[in-house]
Design a protein around this motif. Structure first.
Motif, PDB file in Angstrom:
ATOM      1  N   GLN A 187     -17.033 -17.252   0.707  1.00  0.00           N
ATOM      2  CA  GLN A 187     -17.661 -15.935   0.783  1.00  0.00           C
ATOM      3  C   GLN A 187     -18.460 -15.709  -0.480  1.00  0.00           C
ATOM      4  OE1 GLN A 187     -15.001 -12.765   1.856  1.00  0.00           O
ATOM      5  NE2 GLN A 187     -16.556 -11.184   1.678  1.00  0.00           N
ATOM      6  N   ASP A 188     -19.630 -15.081  -0.347  1.00  0.00           N
ATOM      7  CA  ASP A 188     -20.534 -14.906  -1.484  1.00  0.00           C
ATOM      8  C   ASP A 188     -20.776 -16.267  -2.145  1.00  0.00           C
ATOM      9  OD1 ASP A 188     -20.723 -12.146  -0.953  1.00  0.00           O
ATOM     10  OD2 ASP A 188     -18.888 -11.770  -2.082  1.00  0.00           O
ATOM     11  N   SER A 202     -24.506 -11.704   2.389  1.00  0.00           N
ATOM     12  CA  SER A 202     -23.533 -10.643   2.134  1.00  0.00           C
ATOM     13  C   SER A 202     -22.803 -10.267   3.416  1.00  0.00           C
ATOM     14  CB  SER A 202     -24.249  -9.416   1.565  1.00  0.00           C
ATOM     15  OG  SER A 202     -23.344  -8.358   1.342  1.00  0.00           O
ATOM     16  N   GLY A 203     -21.493 -10.081   3.303  1.00  0.00           N
ATOM     17  CA  GLY A 203     -20.686  -9.656   4.438  1.00  0.00           C
ATOM     18  C   GLY A 203     -20.255 -10.768   5.359  1.00  0.00           C
ATOM     19  N   VAL A 204     -20.548 -12.036   5.004  1.00  0.00           N
ATOM     20  CA  VAL A 204     -20.177 -13.187   5.829  1.00  0.00           C
ATOM     21  C   VAL A 204     -19.104 -14.007   5.124  1.00  0.00           C
ATOM     22  CG1 VAL A 204     -20.953 -15.361   6.844  1.00  0.00           C
ATOM     23  CG2 VAL A 204     -22.429 -13.346   6.934  1.00  0.00           C
ATOM     24  N   ARG A 205     -18.077 -14.359   5.859  1.00  0.00           N
ATOM     25  CA  ARG A 205     -17.072 -15.305   5.361  1.00  0.00           C
ATOM     26  C   ARG A 205     -16.983 -16.472   6.338  1.00  0.00           C
ATOM     27  NH1 ARG A 205     -11.677 -12.629   4.960  1.00  0.00           N
ATOM     28  NH2 ARG A 205     -12.722 -11.534   3.263  1.00  0.00           N
ATOM     29  N   ILE A 206     -16.946 -17.670   5.788  1.00  0.00           N
ATOM     30  CA  ILE A 206     -16.787 -18.880   6.594  1.00  0.00           C
ATOM     31  C   ILE A 206     -15.396 -19.443   6.375  1.00  0.00           C
ATOM     32  CG2 ILE A 206     -17.548 -21.262   6.943  1.00  0.00           C
ATOM     33  CD1 ILE A 206     -19.638 -19.416   7.902  1.00  0.00           C
ATOM     34  N   ALA A 221     -16.804 -12.910  10.242  1.00  0.00           N
ATOM     35  CA  ALA A 221     -16.079 -14.145   9.933  1.00  0.00           C
ATOM     36  C   ALA A 221     -16.464 -15.203  10.957  1.00  0.00           C
ATOM     37  CB  ALA A 221     -14.575 -13.914   9.965  1.00  0.00           C
ATOM     38  N   ILE A 222     -16.838 -16.376  10.462  1.00  0.00           N
ATOM     39  CA  ILE A 222     -17.213 -17.493  11.326  1.00  0.00           C
ATOM     40  C   ILE A 222     -16.288 -18.662  11.022  1.00  0.00           C
ATOM     41  CG2 ILE A 222     -19.061 -19.021  12.114  1.00  0.00           C
ATOM     42  CD1 ILE A 222     -21.047 -17.064  10.797  1.00  0.00           C
ATOM     43  N   GLU A 223     -15.656 -19.203  12.061  1.00  0.00           N
ATOM     44  CA  GLU A 223     -14.802 -20.374  11.894  1.00  0.00           C
ATOM     45  C   GLU A 223     -15.612 -21.617  12.263  1.00  0.00           C
ATOM     46  OE1 GLU A 223     -11.183 -19.814  14.083  1.00  0.00           O
ATOM     47  OE2 GLU A 223     -11.062 -17.699  13.493  1.00  0.00           O
ATOM     48  N   VAL A 224     -15.682 -22.576  11.333  1.00  0.00           N
ATOM     49  CA  VAL A 224     -16.454 -23.798  11.552  1.00  0.00           C
ATOM     50  C   VAL A 224     -15.489 -24.978  11.562  1.00  0.00           C
ATOM     51  CG1 VAL A 224     -18.322 -25.270  10.732  1.00  0.00           C
ATOM     52  CG2 VAL A 224     -18.445 -22.791  10.378  1.00  0.00           C
ATOM     53  N   TYR A 225     -15.496 -25.709  12.665  1.00  0.00           N
ATOM     54  CA  TYR A 225     -14.646 -26.890  12.821  1.00  0.00           C
ATOM     55  C   TYR A 225     -15.544 -28.120  12.759  1.00  0.00           C
ATOM     56  CZ  TYR A 225     -11.359 -23.303  14.029  1.00  0.00           C
ATOM     57  OH  TYR A 225     -10.565 -22.183  13.965  1.00  0.00           O
ATOM     58  N   LEU A 226     -15.182 -29.069  11.884  1.00  0.00           N
ATOM     59  CA  LEU A 226     -16.088 -30.143  11.496  1.00  0.00           C
ATOM     60  C   LEU A 226     -16.009 -31.397  12.366  1.00  0.00           C
ATOM     61  CD1 LEU A 226     -15.879 -29.922   7.593  1.00  0.00           C
ATOM     62  CD2 LEU A 226     -17.613 -28.977   9.116  1.00  0.00           C
ATOM     63  N   GLY A 227     -15.335 -31.320  13.502  1.00  0.00           N
ATOM     64  CA  GLY A 227     -15.316 -32.461  14.412  1.00  0.00           C
ATOM     65  C   GLY A 227     -14.112 -33.354  14.232  1.00  0.00           C
ATOM     66  N   ASP A 228     -14.056 -34.410  15.047  1.00  0.00           N
ATOM     67  CA  ASP A 228     -12.906 -35.311  15.145  1.00  0.00           C
ATOM     68  C   ASP A 228     -11.649 -34.534  15.539  1.00  0.00           C
ATOM     69  OD1 ASP A 228     -14.508 -37.445  14.628  1.00  0.00           O
ATOM     70  OD2 ASP A 228     -13.443 -38.136  12.847  1.00  0.00           O
ATOM     71  N   TYR A 229     -11.724 -33.963  16.728  1.00  0.00           N
ATOM     72  CA  TYR A 229     -10.603 -33.227  17.302  1.00  0.00           C
ATOM     73  C   TYR A 229      -9.639 -34.168  18.016  1.00  0.00           C
ATOM     74  CZ  TYR A 229     -14.430 -29.965  16.703  1.00  0.00           C
ATOM     75  OH  TYR A 229     -15.486 -29.266  16.178  1.00  0.00           O
TER      76      TYR A 229
END
Length: 245
Positions: free
Chosen positions: A238-239, A17-21, A53-61
């Motif tokens: 989220q949720d 709860s309260g987390v957004r990716i 809020a967490i920003e996730v970057y999946l690689g291959d930059y």
């Protein structure tokens, strides 16, 4: 926004709860598209504030696209303004291998590495020989800012929160998530993509380009081939909901 729907018989993965990716697929040198995604995230947060809020970057930059250096600059700067989790892709791993073993540059060229060299101001020939390869890698080591090298070396191979597991390529079926090998997390394809197994958590990955984000009962693929298509997928979770922005 486009709502991504799970099949009705599939239990939906949930976040605390309260987390957004915000998850972003393979970037491959498209700093322009990454900047647009930053703006989209910021606009979404303005409209829909959330506790975390967490920003996730999946690689291959890096590689293939025109501005690998610019992508790393943007991601490093972003870490100072937002909570981010930058994962390692097989292209970052290979770039580090080339810096350690210049003879691998010939393979990196086939792998899309020449545009990365260009982004750092180097001017490789189309088919560099052994002497030029060594000079190019030495030049890259000099041209690359120290913070870029530190960033690449510090990348994690996976990130897990709630019912989600974020990774570049995928996981090996039948192996517990905590026992996965980096080689599979960064490189695996068919054994993972063709599996209907329950992996223990819902897998969010890239690595294998698709025309649109592909949602499956056990995984979602958000690599939409940004360097070639101009489409860099941004997924908000989220949720128990999942939306492509």
């Amino acid at each position: 926004m486009a709502l991504l729907r799970f099949k009705s018989s599939t239990p939906k993965p949930r976040l605390p709860s309260g987390v957004r990716i915000y998850a972003v697929g393979d970037i491959h040198g498209r700093a322009d598209l990454l900047a647009r995604n930053f703006a989209a995230i910021d606009a979404d947060l303005h409209l829909r504030p959330v506790a975390r809020a967490i920003e996730v970057y999946l690689g291959d930059y890096v590689d293939r696209g025109p501005n690998s250096r610019g992508v790393l600059d943007l991601l490093i700067e972003r870490r100072g303004a937002r909570e981010t989790m930058c994962l390692k892709g097989n292209h970052e791993a290979f770039m580090l291998d080339v810096l350690a073993e210049p003879r691998k540059l010939a393979d990196w060229r086939l792998f899309g590495g020449l545009p990365t060299l260009l982004s750092y101001g180097l001017r490789p020939s189309v088919n560099p020989g052994p002497d030029e390869q060594a000079d190019l890698v030495a030049g890259l080591a000099v041209a690359m800012p120290a913070e870029h090298l530190a960033f690449l070396r510090d990348l994690q191979s996976s990130f897990s929160i709630g019912d989600y597991y974020f990774v570049h390529a995928g996981v090996r079926p039948g192996v517990a998530l905590e026992a996965q090998r980096d080689e599979d997390l960064l490189w695996i394809r068919d054994e993972f993509l063709n599996s209907s197994a329950d992996f223990g958590k819902y897998i969010v990955h890239g690595h294998t380009p698709v025309a649109e984000p592909e949602i499956h009962p056990n995984r979602v693929n958000i690599d939409t081939g940004a360097y070639a298509t101009g489409k860099l997928t941004l997924l908000a979770m989220q949720d128990d909901g999942m939306v492509a922005i």
